[in-house]
Design a protein around this motif. Sequence first.
Motif, mmCIF file in Angstrom:
data_model
loop_
_atom_site.group_PDB
_atom_site.id
_atom_site.type_symbol
_atom_site.label_atom_id
_atom_site.label_comp_id
_atom_site.label_asym_id
_atom_site.label_seq_id
_atom_site.Cartn_x
_atom_site.Cartn_y
_atom_site.Cartn_z
ATOM 1 N N ARG A 101 -33.513 -66.871 -78.574
ATOM 2 C CA ARG A 101 -33.424 -65.418 -78.487
ATOM 3 C C ARG A 101 -32.429 -64.993 -77.411
ATOM 4 N NH1 ARG A 101 -33.203 -62.225 -81.474
ATOM 5 N NH2 ARG A 101 -35.317 -61.970 -82.269
ATOM 6 N N PRO A 106 -29.173 -62.662 -79.119
ATOM 7 C CA PRO A 106 -30.070 -61.497 -79.072
ATOM 8 C C PRO A 106 -30.059 -60.657 -80.342
ATOM 9 C CG PRO A 106 -28.151 -61.169 -77.668
ATOM 10 C CD PRO A 106 -28.110 -62.583 -78.099
ATOM 11 N N GLN A 107 -29.011 -60.771 -81.165
ATOM 12 C CA GLN A 107 -28.952 -59.991 -82.399
ATOM 13 C C GLN A 107 -29.623 -60.684 -83.582
ATOM 14 O OE1 GLN A 107 -25.842 -60.415 -80.619
ATOM 15 N NE2 GLN A 107 -26.369 -58.546 -79.488
ATOM 16 N N ARG A 120 -35.690 -61.920 -86.833
ATOM 17 C CA ARG A 120 -36.848 -62.799 -86.617
ATOM 18 C C ARG A 120 -36.923 -63.918 -87.655
ATOM 19 N NH1 ARG A 120 -40.219 -60.918 -82.650
ATOM 20 N NH2 ARG A 120 -40.061 -58.702 -82.121
ATOM 21 N N PRO A 129 -39.178 -60.945 -77.709
ATOM 22 C CA PRO A 129 -38.519 -59.641 -77.875
ATOM 23 C C PRO A 129 -37.705 -59.577 -79.163
ATOM 24 C CG PRO A 129 -38.319 -60.387 -75.610
ATOM 25 C CD PRO A 129 -38.943 -61.505 -76.368
ATOM 26 N N GLY A 130 -37.716 -58.405 -79.790
ATOM 27 C CA GLY A 130 -37.022 -58.244 -81.071
ATOM 28 C C GLY A 130 -35.512 -58.265 -80.921
ATOM 29 N N PRO A 131 -34.811 -58.314 -82.041
ATOM 30 C CA PRO A 131 -33.349 -58.358 -81.999
ATOM 31 C C PRO A 131 -32.749 -57.086 -81.435
ATOM 32 C CG PRO A 131 -34.119 -58.047 -84.252
ATOM 33 C CD PRO A 131 -35.333 -58.322 -83.424
ATOM 34 N N ARG A 132 -31.682 -57.242 -80.704
ATOM 35 C CA ARG A 132 -30.964 -56.092 -80.168
ATOM 36 C C ARG A 132 -29.887 -55.644 -81.150
ATOM 37 N NH1 ARG A 132 -29.647 -58.446 -74.118
ATOM 38 N NH2 ARG A 132 -31.805 -58.950 -73.491
ATOM 39 N N PRO A 133 -29.665 -54.363 -81.247
ATOM 40 C CA PRO A 133 -28.595 -53.900 -82.153
ATOM 41 C C PRO A 133 -27.235 -54.350 -81.627
ATOM 42 C CG PRO A 133 -29.450 -52.083 -80.824
ATOM 43 C CD PRO A 133 -30.357 -53.266 -80.578
ATOM 44 N N PRO A 181 -23.547 -54.269 -80.320
ATOM 45 C CA PRO A 181 -22.886 -53.227 -79.539
ATOM 46 C C PRO A 181 -21.763 -52.555 -80.338
ATOM 47 C CG PRO A 181 -22.206 -55.431 -78.804
ATOM 48 C CD PRO A 181 -23.318 -55.616 -79.803
#
Length: 365
Positions: A268, A272-273, A276, A359-363, A365
Amino acid sequence: MLALVGVAHWWPDADRVDKLKGSMAFSSEGTTYETASVTKVEPRCTQAVGGSDGCGRLHGRLDEGPERGTAVTVDVPPEVADLGLTTGSRIQLLRQPAAGGQPAAYSYFGIQRDRPLWLLAAMFALVVVAVARLRGLMALVGLVVAAGVVGVFMLPAVLSGHPVVPVAIVAAVVIMYVVLYTTHGLSLRTSVALGGTLAGVGLTALAAWYSVGGARLTGVIDEAGATLVTQVPALSLQRVLIASVVIAGLGALNDVTITQASATWELRAAAPQMGRVELFRSSMRIGRDHVASTIYTLAFAYVGSALVLLLAVQLYDRPLLDLLGTEEIASEIVRSLAGGIGLVLAMPITTALATAVVPGPRPAP
């Protein structure tokens, strides 16, 4: 919380355990154990069993007891004569008290191994702390606590007549709580690993229960088992065998679950993107490699512990496949396979838990 309730409910009956302890004489009445320092080692006898013609004996001087300083000579098995004992080596002797006008008699019992064992333990601790530092120190603390749980709670509780398998599971849960949190710290990652470990413990117990019952194993595989049957007839050695499978698999199980949880968190952090589903798949790919290598570790550990038995089996005039059903070999097979089932299934369970709570995926940038 349930584990603590189990500990309180099945806490050992001290009076009953005290009655059992020492109930079986290790040697005849009046026999004592003395320590002696070796002064001379005779070579192995080539023909005679020992005790003649200057071979097969140890000469020593008593270090303690009523005859301290007295020179003694005892016969020893051939393999002891070949161990490389030198002047100053310490041995243990059995002393039969004087009787019927005859002086006290001494015979060989064993080698005094406390010094090399303590040295090895100190070297192990030093290496662990030097390499793993604080984590290694906390792992040693967890190991000491685990030994305390087994020695203070589990073994006395079993001898007190409490149900063997539930007691072993409660002990395993307490051990895992202590070992994981002391070694890896209080974190969500550690909690996920703990959840996977507890699931693996339960699955291992189920697999062992089914396997031991299905294979009709008695649990009596050596002299220690026969002694327990005689002295504690109410104790089911079948249940003891199941408990042994649960306890024996804790180390490998902990290894798989904590590594799998850590791998998921690291993936993760590196991506980060990542969604799951893909995170789960990536973690599973790592887990499959780890499980494959751990299965070898588990199997080889059992082979190593049973190596003498496997060598002895080669001497029998029956094919190896015909001997797989014997109590001794079948018990080792059950230990390996039942423990392996719980270990393998704990990996995807831990991966699923980690994927769900990381923690979930980050959008992007």
